[in-house]
Motif scaffolding. Structure first.
Motif, PDB file in Angstrom:
ATOM      1  N   ILE A   1       0.837  -1.202   0.000  1.00  0.00           N
ATOM      2  CA  ILE A   1       0.000   0.000   0.000  1.00  0.00           C
ATOM      3  C   ILE A   1       0.872   1.253   0.000  1.00  0.00           C
ATOM      4  CG2 ILE A   1      -1.570   1.369   1.448  1.00  0.00           C
ATOM      5  CD1 ILE A   1      -2.930  -1.308   2.205  1.00  0.00           C
ATOM      6  N   VAL A   2       1.917   1.251   0.822  1.00  0.00           N
ATOM      7  CA  VAL A   2       2.826   2.406   0.883  1.00  0.00           C
ATOM      8  C   VAL A   2       3.521   2.616  -0.464  1.00  0.00           C
ATOM      9  CG1 VAL A   2       4.963   3.280   1.915  1.00  0.00           C
ATOM     10  CG2 VAL A   2       3.170   2.313   3.372  1.00  0.00           C
ATOM     11  N   THR A   3       3.941   1.550  -1.098  1.00  0.00           N
ATOM     12  CA  THR A   3       4.589   1.662  -2.411  1.00  0.00           C
ATOM     13  C   THR A   3       3.644   2.266  -3.442  1.00  0.00           C
ATOM     14  OG1 THR A   3       6.031  -0.229  -1.972  1.00  0.00           O
ATOM     15  CG2 THR A   3       5.697   0.380  -4.278  1.00  0.00           C
ATOM     16  N   ILE A   4       2.400   1.788  -3.458  1.00  0.00           N
ATOM     17  CA  ILE A   4       1.412   2.332  -4.401  1.00  0.00           C
ATOM     18  C   ILE A   4       1.141   3.797  -4.102  1.00  0.00           C
ATOM     19  CG2 ILE A   4      -0.994   2.179  -5.192  1.00  0.00           C
ATOM     20  CD1 ILE A   4      -0.801  -0.853  -4.685  1.00  0.00           C
ATOM     21  N   HIS A   5       1.006   4.136  -2.809  1.00  0.00           N
ATOM     22  CA  HIS A   5       0.793   5.529  -2.401  1.00  0.00           C
ATOM     23  C   HIS A   5       1.932   6.414  -2.915  1.00  0.00           C
ATOM     24  CE1 HIS A   5      -0.216   8.832   0.532  1.00  0.00           C
ATOM     25  NE2 HIS A   5       1.034   9.119   0.221  1.00  0.00           N
ATOM     26  N   CYS A   6       3.163   6.004  -2.686  1.00  0.00           N
ATOM     27  CA  CYS A   6       4.315   6.830  -3.077  1.00  0.00           C
ATOM     28  C   CYS A   6       4.400   7.012  -4.587  1.00  0.00           C
ATOM     29  CB  CYS A   6       5.601   6.204  -2.537  1.00  0.00           C
ATOM     30  SG  CYS A   6       5.767   6.299  -0.736  1.00  0.00           S
ATOM     31  N   ASP A   7       4.057   5.979  -5.346  1.00  0.00           N
ATOM     32  CA  ASP A   7       4.068   6.081  -6.806  1.00  0.00           C
ATOM     33  C   ASP A   7       2.963   6.997  -7.320  1.00  0.00           C
ATOM     34  OD1 ASP A   7       6.245   4.409  -6.987  1.00  0.00           O
ATOM     35  OD2 ASP A   7       5.069   2.616  -7.443  1.00  0.00           O
TER      36      ASP A   7
END
Length: 200
Positions: free
Chosen positions: A15-21
């Protein structure tokens, strides 16, 4: 095959990776992955939080995070996780003190000239990976959140989004029957909309 489900703690890193992208220039992203991991973990662990993921062939490609009640949610989130919040705040005070000040000032996103009791659910974030965009997955995530709220007899969902340079996002929310509740200025000088949708 697509599947929408509630998020689990083990999903937080994805989720954090998707948020940052998806939100490269957003304030929360600039607080760092440690803060975002804390933030979304608190949502998943909270009885007031709603986090859902959309998977394709078992791989998460999008998510949405909301709370059942806007009023007092951030304060409750901090209170219930005070140890972790203090530790992260100390880290931010050393690495990015201006971000810490901005975080505190933006915990409540309202217009001081408008009477807003915060008596609605709130959508905090929704994002889909690039390869999943244009397929109606954002709409599917949002509708899932709305169905969960309706099941709890919650009849209003709000969200905030940028006023400038945000035409496609604004058009998306309007297409989902959200209406402008008011405009406001977030710290330091970020002009925002608050949208709301009411259910029958």
């Amino acid at each position: 095959m697509l599947n929408v489900r509630k998020a689990l703690i083990n999903d937080v890193n994805t989720i954090v990776t998707i948020h940052c992208d998806a939100f490269t220039d957003f304030f929360l992203t600039n607080l760092g992955s440690n803060f975002l991991s804390f933030y979304y973990s608190c949502f998943i662990e909270s009885n007031e939080g709603l986090v859902v993921c959309v998977e394709e062939d078992g791989k998460i490609i999008g998510f949405a995070a909301a709370t059942k009640r806007c009023k007092g949610f951030n304060a409750s989130l901090i209170k219930n996780n005070i140890g972790r919040f203090i530790r992260l705040s100390l880290e931010l005070s050393l690495s990015n003190p201006k971000a810490l000040i901005r975080l505190v000032r933006n915990l409540t996103k309202t217009n001081s000239r408008v009477l807003d009791k915060g008596e609605y659910a709130e959508l905090y974030s929704i994002a889909v990976k690039r390869e999943g965009q244009g397929r109606g997955l954002g709409k599917r995530l949002l509708l899932t959140i709305e169905e969960m709220l309706k099941a709890d007899n919650i009849n209003q969902l709000s969200l905030t989004t940028d006023y400038y340079g945000n035409e496609s996002t604004i058009a998306f929310y309007k297409s989902m029957n959200f209406n402008v509740l008011y405009e406001f200025i977030a710290y330091p000088k970020r002009r925002m909309y608050r949208f709301i949708k009411k259910y029958d």
